[in-house]
Design a protein around this motif. Sequence first.
Motif, short mmCIF file in Angstrom:
data_model
loop_
_atom_site.label_atom_id
_atom_site.label_comp_id
_atom_site.label_asym_id
_atom_site.label_seq_id
_atom_site.Cartn_x
_atom_site.Cartn_y
_atom_site.Cartn_z
N HIS A 74 -24.57 -57.07 49.26
CA HIS A 74 -25.04 -56.01 50.15
C HIS A 74 -24.48 -56.18 51.57
N LEU A 75 -24.37 -57.41 52.03
CA LEU A 75 -23.78 -57.66 53.35
C LEU A 75 -22.30 -57.27 53.38
N VAL A 76 -21.59 -57.55 52.30
CA VAL A 76 -20.17 -57.17 52.23
C VAL A 76 -20.03 -55.66 52.21
N LEU A 77 -20.94 -54.96 51.53
CA LEU A 77 -20.90 -53.50 51.51
C LEU A 77 -21.14 -52.92 52.91
N VAL A 78 -22.04 -53.52 53.66
CA VAL A 78 -22.26 -53.09 55.05
C VAL A 78 -20.98 -53.30 55.85
N LEU A 79 -20.36 -54.44 55.69
CA LEU A 79 -19.10 -54.73 56.39
C LEU A 79 -18.02 -53.72 56.00
N TRP A 80 -17.92 -53.39 54.72
CA TRP A 80 -16.94 -52.41 54.25
C TRP A 80 -17.18 -51.06 54.93
N ALA A 81 -18.42 -50.62 54.98
CA ALA A 81 -18.73 -49.33 55.62
C ALA A 81 -18.35 -49.36 57.10
N LEU A 82 -18.66 -50.45 57.78
CA LEU A 82 -18.33 -50.55 59.20
C LEU A 82 -16.83 -50.53 59.44
N LEU A 83 -16.09 -51.28 58.65
CA LEU A 83 -14.63 -51.31 58.82
C LEU A 83 -14.00 -49.97 58.46
N ALA A 84 -14.51 -49.31 57.44
CA ALA A 84 -13.98 -48.00 57.07
C ALA A 84 -14.24 -47.00 58.20
N PHE A 85 -15.40 -47.10 58.83
CA PHE A 85 -15.70 -46.22 59.95
C PHE A 85 -14.67 -46.41 61.07
N VAL A 86 -14.31 -47.65 61.35
CA VAL A 86 -13.30 -47.93 62.37
C VAL A 86 -11.96 -47.33 61.97
N VAL A 87 -11.56 -47.53 60.72
CA VAL A 87 -10.27 -47.02 60.25
C VAL A 87 -10.20 -45.50 60.35
#
Length: 161
Positions: free
Chosen positions: A142-155
């Motif tokens: 779940h923490l990795v999924l949060v990180l994925w969402a945050l990084l995708a938002f930046v991209v």
Amino acid sequence: MDLHTSLWLFQTILALGLSLWLCIALLNNLQAFRASVGAVGATMAMAPLRQAPAIDIPLLSRALHSPTWHRIALLLVLVLQLVAAISALTGSYLLVVATDLMQARPWLNLALSAFLGFTFSMLLGGLWFGYWIRQEGLQLTHLVLVLWALLAFVVFNLQWA
């Protein structure tokens, strides 16, 4: 290949990958609804803490054994997954066909918001029901999924040169 094309390609692959992942996650929960309710229910009932050797802590008073609550929790996740999947597919379509990030961005941001919403619901629900004690792998996922969402938002939202 110029910079604009390479950025578009990277963002397109990210958008399509996110869309497919969200669609598969939704499909898996729909196709295996009963099993998913069971998994959610085990966490909400704090069943892993009762397995040998049992861990007797005050948090056990939070356990919810009602299958109705387990279904409601999964239905909340499913609604957010549906919103995320449809929004991501729409954003991906606009990015691929129109090749215009400005048209795709609001849809991709909505998808990421719904993605973050259902991921946080699982992360916070798990925290409430003490899943970090015996379900560490699930918490890390779940923490990795949060990180994925945050990084995708930046991209998708950072203004590139």
